[in-house]
Design a protein around this motif. Structure first.
Motif, PDB file in Angstrom:
ATOM      1  N   LYS A  65       0.841  -1.190   0.000  1.00 22.58           N
ATOM      2  CA  LYS A  65       0.000   0.000   0.000  1.00 22.58           C
ATOM      3  C   LYS A  65       0.873   1.235   0.000  1.00 22.58           C
ATOM      4  O   LYS A  65       1.953   1.229   0.577  1.00 22.58           O
ATOM      5  N   CYS A  66       0.383   2.276  -0.649  1.00 28.61           N
ATOM      6  CA  CYS A  66       1.122   3.534  -0.719  1.00 28.61           C
ATOM      7  C   CYS A  66       1.213   4.159   0.682  1.00 28.61           C
ATOM      8  O   CYS A  66       0.203   4.269   1.369  1.00 28.61           O
ATOM      9  N   SER A  67       2.412   4.548   1.083  1.00 25.84           N
ATOM     10  CA  SER A  67       2.610   5.115   2.414  1.00 25.84           C
ATOM     11  C   SER A  67       1.939   6.473   2.565  1.00 25.84           C
ATOM     12  O   SER A  67       1.691   6.933   3.667  1.00 25.84           O
ATOM     13  N   TYR A  68       1.658   7.151   1.442  1.00 30.16           N
ATOM     14  CA  TYR A  68       1.028   8.463   1.550  1.00 30.16           C
ATOM     15  C   TYR A  68      -0.494   8.387   1.425  1.00 30.16           C
ATOM     16  O   TYR A  68      -1.210   8.770   2.324  1.00 30.16           O
ATOM     17  N   CYS A  69      -1.002   7.852   0.305  1.00 32.78           N
ATOM     18  CA  CYS A  69      -2.442   7.921   0.075  1.00 32.78           C
ATOM     19  C   CYS A  69      -3.169   6.636   0.462  1.00 32.78           C
ATOM     20  O   CYS A  69      -4.390   6.600   0.485  1.00 32.78           O
ATOM     21  N   GLY A  70      -2.426   5.565   0.765  1.00 32.73           N
ATOM     22  CA  GLY A  70      -3.046   4.333   1.240  1.00 32.73           C
ATOM     23  C   GLY A  70      -3.659   3.467   0.162  1.00 32.73           C
ATOM     24  O   GLY A  70      -4.235   2.428   0.462  1.00 32.73           O
ATOM     25  N   PHE A 129       5.596   4.028  -2.381  1.00 32.68           N
ATOM     26  CA  PHE A 129       4.625   4.990  -2.886  1.00 32.68           C
ATOM     27  C   PHE A 129       4.070   4.537  -4.220  1.00 32.68           C
ATOM     28  O   PHE A 129       4.738   3.830  -4.973  1.00 32.68           O
ATOM     29  N   CYS A 130       2.808   4.952  -4.517  1.00 28.39           N
ATOM     30  CA  CYS A 130       2.181   4.488  -5.756  1.00 28.39           C
ATOM     31  C   CYS A 130       2.682   5.244  -6.984  1.00 28.39           C
ATOM     32  O   CYS A 130       2.694   4.711  -8.079  1.00 28.39           O
ATOM     33  N   ASN A 131       3.082   6.506  -6.832  1.00 23.80           N
ATOM     34  CA  ASN A 131       3.586   7.260  -7.984  1.00 23.80           C
ATOM     35  C   ASN A 131       4.523   8.375  -7.524  1.00 23.80           C
ATOM     36  O   ASN A 131       4.726   8.569  -6.333  1.00 23.80           O
ATOM     37  N   LYS A 148       4.144  11.545  -7.525  1.00 26.38           N
ATOM     38  CA  LYS A 148       3.470  12.596  -6.775  1.00 26.38           C
ATOM     39  C   LYS A 148       3.471  12.256  -5.280  1.00 26.38           C
ATOM     40  O   LYS A 148       3.769  13.096  -4.442  1.00 26.38           O
ATOM     41  N   CYS A 149       3.141  10.990  -4.958  1.00 26.21           N
ATOM     42  CA  CYS A 149       3.123  10.552  -3.567  1.00 26.21           C
ATOM     43  C   CYS A 149       4.545  10.453  -3.022  1.00 26.21           C
ATOM     44  O   CYS A 149       4.783  10.765  -1.859  1.00 26.21           O
ATOM     45  N   LEU A 150       5.490  10.045  -3.872  1.00 24.16           N
ATOM     46  CA  LEU A 150       6.902   9.948  -3.468  1.00 24.16           C
ATOM     47  C   LEU A 150       7.389  11.313  -2.990  1.00 24.16           C
ATOM     48  O   LEU A 150       8.124  11.424  -2.012  1.00 24.16           O
TER      49      LEU A 150
HETATM   50 ZN   LIG Z   1      -0.100   7.146  -3.328  1.00 24.92          ZN
END
Ligand SMILES: [Zn+2]
Ligand SMILES: [Zn+2]
Length: 177
Positions: A3-8, A23-25, A27-29
């Motif tokens: 799961k993405c650490s920022y947006c879940g 992170f998923c992308n 932007k979240c990184l």
């Molecule tokens: Zn994300």
């Protein structure tokens, strides 16, 4: 699945790794600093803020809660390119449902027209929206996703404050001073 650490949101393909966080992308990184700062916030402070949001009013329709994170999924294609994304929103249950239905219709109309990813991702994204309709956050209390979004929002506010402090010139522009 990771799961993405920022947006879940659940990471289906790839993902970006950075010092133990995923992170998923990009932007979240870019929010990595915020995520690390968020881990240092006090549990009690976060819990209070989560309850305030959970019991508050919906930012979209001004209706009553419970407010929680509702994720809807989109995909659109144009011949050889296909673009897909997951959009978390902190809203009430009925706005959450509307978002998922709208995005499922969006996929149904615009998703298919790319080879090969449009044909692969369209049923996946529509399926995720449909699953999401039945998997509404538990009525017993705020979800884990809400906690992590609130935590990140609080950390971002802290960070903005720190930055303002380190640039004394900015204070001169505050009206009324
Ligand atoms: Zn994300
Ligand atoms: Zn609403």
């Amino acid at each position: 699945m990771a799961k993405c650490s920022y947006c879940g949101s659940t990471i289906l393909f790839g993902g970006k790794k950075d010092e133990g966080l995923t992170f998923c992308n990009d932007k979240c990184l870019g929010k990595g600093v915020v995520v690390r700062l968020a881990q240092q916030l006090s549990e009690e402070e976060v819990r209070q803020e989560v309850m305030t949001v959970y019991r508050g009013k919906c930012a979209k329709c001004d209706g009553y809660g419970p407010i929680d994170v509702h994720v809807s999924h989109r995909v659109w294609s144009a011949l050889f390119m296909t673009s897909w994304s997951s959009r978390p929103q902190v809203v009430c249950a009925s706005c959450g449902t509307k978002g998922k239905v709208n995005d499922a219709l969006f996929c149904l109309v615009l998703g298919w027209w790319g080879i090969p990813w449009g044909l692969i991702m369209t049923p996946i994204q529509i399926g995720r929206n449909i699953v999401g309709l039945f998997k509404t956050p538990a009525p017993s209390g705020p979800s884990e996703a809400l906690t992590s979004v609130v935590r990140a929002t609080m950390a971002a506010a802290c960070l903005a404050e720190e930055e303002a402090k380190s640039q004394p010139g900015l204070h001169l522009q505050v009206p009324g001073r």
